[in-house]
Scaffold this active site. Structure first.
Site, short mmCIF file in Angstrom:
data_model
loop_
_atom_site.label_atom_id
_atom_site.label_comp_id
_atom_site.label_asym_id
_atom_site.label_seq_id
_atom_site.Cartn_x
_atom_site.Cartn_y
_atom_site.Cartn_z
N TRP A 130 -3.38 -2.06 -1.64
CA TRP A 130 -3.20 -3.39 -2.22
C TRP A 130 -3.82 -4.36 -1.22
O TRP A 130 -3.31 -4.52 -0.11
CB TRP A 130 -1.72 -3.68 -2.46
CG TRP A 130 -1.48 -4.94 -3.23
CD1 TRP A 130 -1.43 -5.08 -4.58
CD2 TRP A 130 -1.22 -6.24 -2.68
NE1 TRP A 130 -1.17 -6.39 -4.92
CE2 TRP A 130 -1.04 -7.13 -3.77
CE3 TRP A 130 -1.15 -6.74 -1.38
CZ2 TRP A 130 -0.78 -8.48 -3.59
CZ3 TRP A 130 -0.88 -8.10 -1.21
CH2 TRP A 130 -0.70 -8.95 -2.31
N HIS A 184 11.55 -33.88 -19.78
CA HIS A 184 11.04 -34.47 -18.54
C HIS A 184 9.69 -33.88 -18.15
O HIS A 184 9.39 -33.72 -16.97
CB HIS A 184 12.07 -34.28 -17.42
CG HIS A 184 13.35 -34.99 -17.66
ND1 HIS A 184 13.57 -36.30 -17.30
CD2 HIS A 184 14.49 -34.57 -18.28
CE1 HIS A 184 14.79 -36.66 -17.65
NE2 HIS A 184 15.36 -35.64 -18.26
N CYS A 239 0.82 -1.20 0.00
CA CYS A 239 0.00 0.00 0.00
C CYS A 239 0.86 1.26 0.00
O CYS A 239 2.00 1.25 0.45
CB CYS A 239 -0.91 0.01 1.22
SG CYS A 239 -1.89 -1.48 1.42
N ARG A 241 2.40 1.13 -5.89
CA ARG A 241 2.48 0.30 -4.69
C ARG A 241 1.15 -0.39 -4.38
O ARG A 241 1.10 -1.29 -3.54
CB ARG A 241 2.90 1.14 -3.48
CG ARG A 241 4.28 1.74 -3.59
CD ARG A 241 4.60 2.57 -2.37
NE ARG A 241 4.74 1.75 -1.19
CZ ARG A 241 5.91 1.34 -0.69
NH1 ARG A 241 7.03 1.66 -1.30
NH2 ARG A 241 5.96 0.61 0.39
N LYS A 299 4.29 -3.15 -6.47
CA LYS A 299 5.71 -3.02 -6.73
C LYS A 299 6.57 -3.58 -5.61
O LYS A 299 7.49 -4.34 -5.84
CB LYS A 299 6.05 -1.54 -6.97
CG LYS A 299 7.51 -1.28 -7.26
CD LYS A 299 7.91 -1.90 -8.58
CE LYS A 299 9.34 -1.60 -8.95
NZ LYS A 299 9.76 -2.34 -10.14
N LYS A 359 8.24 -12.17 -16.60
CA LYS A 359 7.80 -10.91 -17.18
C LYS A 359 6.52 -11.11 -17.98
O LYS A 359 5.59 -10.31 -17.92
CB LYS A 359 8.89 -10.31 -18.08
CG LYS A 359 10.05 -9.74 -17.33
CD LYS A 359 9.74 -8.43 -16.65
CE LYS A 359 9.83 -8.37 -15.20
NZ LYS A 359 10.35 -9.26 -14.29
N GLU A 378 13.28 -15.55 -15.85
CA GLU A 378 12.92 -14.13 -15.79
C GLU A 378 12.06 -13.73 -16.97
O GLU A 378 11.09 -12.97 -16.82
CB GLU A 378 14.20 -13.28 -15.73
CG GLU A 378 13.98 -11.78 -15.77
CD GLU A 378 13.16 -11.24 -14.62
OE1 GLU A 378 12.73 -10.07 -14.70
OE2 GLU A 378 12.92 -11.97 -13.62
N GLU A 419 3.56 -11.70 -15.63
CA GLU A 419 3.21 -10.53 -14.82
C GLU A 419 2.34 -9.54 -15.59
O GLU A 419 1.38 -9.01 -15.04
CB GLU A 419 4.49 -9.81 -14.36
CG GLU A 419 5.22 -10.49 -13.24
CD GLU A 419 6.46 -9.72 -12.85
OE1 GLU A 419 6.69 -9.54 -11.63
OE2 GLU A 419 7.22 -9.30 -13.74
N ASN A 427 -0.24 0.38 6.26
CA ASN A 427 0.39 -0.59 5.37
C ASN A 427 0.99 -1.68 6.26
O ASN A 427 1.71 -1.38 7.20
CB ASN A 427 1.49 0.08 4.54
CG ASN A 427 2.15 -0.89 3.57
OD1 ASN A 427 1.64 -1.98 3.33
ND2 ASN A 427 3.28 -0.50 3.01
N GLY A 428 0.68 -2.94 5.97
CA GLY A 428 1.18 -4.04 6.79
C GLY A 428 0.05 -5.01 7.12
O GLY A 428 -1.04 -4.94 6.55
#
Length: 612
Positions: A74, A508, A2, A27, A607, A489, A485, A492, A100-101
């Protein structure tokens, strides 16, 4: 997670808070709200959706107060909605709080409060905290400050909070434990935020709150105390060194695209002044006080989350190759909950763009409890990781606003290459080889520029595979983490399911998924793995997969095997993983744009993950 903003001064708070929330929207963007003090009462306005929805709602209101708080959420406890949006207000209407938390013991506290007749309106853990502050304030007939600190002593979990009380209309109280807060000190005014980005256009003078600290802002200025015992803490003012232009999109349609293009400079900036080209070595000032202990370590642990974990995997390959030292790489969320074999001869390297990642911070604390030397690699000066580790190296990527990390990743990998080069030179890596690698690292900026000039070709590839439901990324050695990576991307920002695998592992399991609809992206440099990768490419071609190859040399055999070949210019085999990352970022970006996705604010993501 947040985003938190606060303002205390003589200017109208509402526009300042809205602007600050826009800066922090990366955020969290499920919902947003503000509370603004007007004389001896506050007005609360909140709205599900993005900050622009809140801004529209506020336009019709006449809110002129000069003290206020704002929040962009968030969601953790409770779905995104107007009711669950912050600020939360107690049942008496005297307190407004943003948070936030996560309050881990909220259920127990809520049961106690309900037994006392408190009625709850939201599904959030945050409302429990504001109701608890109110109960203490009224039952104990105590001060605003004491009600907040006593409530915080009862909670278990993490918090970054800012609170207002209508009985004390000229006061703001903030506190942090596990969730960042920054105070901006202006000329007769004060600003609060989760990070420095909303502050830079108002003041460059900031104070970073430490764990367990409480901030009181009033007409006489500010004071910082310890939550646990109310002892006053003296703090030094720090200076923000980035510019407002660095957190603007400029002429780019998205922050992510801007940040992909900035890698032409950020990779170079991260190594600027550190490479010793004539010596084939580096100078890393941030670790010099502990360099002997690092050089004599028995083994390294690298701990991180998400994209930073992928950087750590590349670090493992090159540190073991150059320096001959065992390296373990572990998700911070796993490291913190088990008993790794670490001691005073271990170095634990923690990687985080924000320097605030909750699991990574917890891993650092666990490492310190076990006597390890802790070493941070992060991008944000003054962040928690930079303060809590024994030593470290800053990346110089500049502010990264796009939720999907791009330039921070390549900067982190660049730092790990420099560390590997230094330790390698101490452990038998020759000066001649060191000079070759140092020059190759120095020249990366020009090679990044070459890749960026291929964006039209990469967009054309994206147009051909835009309807894919699945993608497979394959690489060997140092390019296996690059495959991971690239797949991350894509997941996401485009919401296409993608997986990264070591190329040999395709047989496999994943080979069962391959058909004419499946794009398969191969990382195929002309190194010792080349022939094996070509064999894997032939296996995919036999099953009619759509083959996209990223390579350092376009050859006739690669052309004949593939649908598309993307060339990455390298001057040293070991720099291929850094450069190969960039076309994968561009491919993910163009696919997301073509699919109509919100590139900078992908669904369900934020983020900086400052909660477990």
């Amino acid at each position: 997670m947040c985003g938190i903003v606060g303002y205390f001064g003589n200017n109208s708070a509402a526009p300042l808070l809205i602007k600050g929330l826009k800066r922090l929207e990366y955020r969290g963007y499920d919902s947003a709200g503000v509370a603004i003090m007007e004389q001896d009462a506050f007005t609360v306005t909140k709205k599900a959706g993005k900050v622009k929805e809140l801004e529209t709602k506020l336009k019709g209101a006449s809110v002129k107060g000069t003290i206020g708080i704002g929040h962009t959420r968030w969601a953790t406890h409770g779905e995104p909605s107007d009711l669950n949006a912050h600020p939360h207000v107690d049942q008496t209407g005297k307190f407004a709080l943003i948070h936030n938390g996560i309050i881990e013991n909220y259920a127990v506290l809520k049961q106690i409060l309900e037994q006392k007749g408190v009625e709850f309106y939201s599904e959030t853990d945050t409302e429990v905290l504001v109701q608890l502050i109110s109960m203490i304030y009224h039952e104990d007939n105590t001060s605003f400050e004491m009600a907040v600190t006593q409530a915080l002593r009862k909670v278990i979990g993490t918090y970054g909070i800012v609170v207002m009380c209508s009985d004390e209309p000229n006061q703001l109280i903030a506190a942090r434990l596990g969730s960042p807060l920054v105070l901006g000190v202006g000329d007769g005014e004060y600003f609060l935020a989760s990070d420095a980005s909303p502050l830079v256009e108002h003041t460059r003078n900031v104070i970073y709150l430490e764990e367990g600290e409480c901030l009181l802002i009033g007409d006489d200025g500010y004071e910082i105390k310890q939550v646990k015992n109310s002892e006053t803490v003296e703090k030094k003012i720090s200076h923000i060194d980035f510019s407002i232009e660095e957190i603007e999109k400029g002429n780019y349609p998205h922050y992510m695209l801007k940040e992909i293009y900035e890698q032409e400079n950020t990779i170079v900036d991260t190594m600027r002044g550190r490479l010793r080209l004539d010596e084939g070595n580096v100078h890393l000032g941030g670790i010099q006080d502990h360099i002997l202990r690092i050089e004599r370590a028995r083994h390294f642990y690298i701990t991180a989350c998400g994209t930073s974990w992928h950087a750590g995997l590349i670090g493992k390959y090159i540190l073991e190759e150059f320096a001959g030292i065992p390296v373990h790489v572990e998700y911070a969320s796993e490291f913190r909950y088990r008993d790794p074999v670490i001691n005073s001869q271990s170095v634990v390297i923690a990687i985080s763009q924000s320097g605030e990642t909750a699991d990574t911070l917890a891993a650092i604390r666990k490492a310190k409890e076990n006597g390890c030397l802790t070493f941070g690699i992060c991008n944000v000066v003054g962040s928690s990781i930079s303060r809590e580790t024994d030593c470290g190296i800053y990346t110089h990527a500049g502010p990264e606003i796009g939720v999907a990390s791009t330039k921070a990743f390549t900067a982190q990998v660049s730092v790990l290459y420099m560390l590997a080069l230094h330790l390698g030179r101490k452990n038998g890596y020759s000066k001649e080889d060191g000079i070759k690698l140092a020059h190759a690292l120095h020249d990366l900026g020009d090679r990044v520029k070459y890749i960026l000039n291929q964006t039209d070709q990469i967009r054309n590839i994206a147009e051909e595979i835009v309807d894919a439901d699945n993608c497979l990324y394959l690489g060997r050695g140092t390019n296996f983490p690059v495959a991971l990576e690239g797949a991350l991307k894509l997941k996401e920002i485009s919401y296409i399911h993608a997986e990264g695998y070591p190329a040999a592992e395709m047989k496999h399991g994943p080979i069962a998924l391959i058909d004419e609809k499946m794009p398969v992206i191969f990382l195929a440099p002309h190194d010792k793995t080349y022939e094996k990768v070509v064999s894997n490419i032939q296996e995919v071609k036999a099953r009619k997969g759509k083959i996209i190859i990223v390579t350092d040399k376009v050859t006739d055999d690669l052309k004949s095997l593939s649908n598309h070949v993307i060339e990455v210019p390298v001057s040293h085999a070991r720099t291929f993983p850094i450069l190969a990352t960039i076309p994968l970022q561009l491919l993910a970006y163009h696919l997301a744009v073509l699919r109509g996705c919100d590139v900078d604010m992908p669904r369900n993501l934020a983020k900086s993950v400052t909660v477990e």
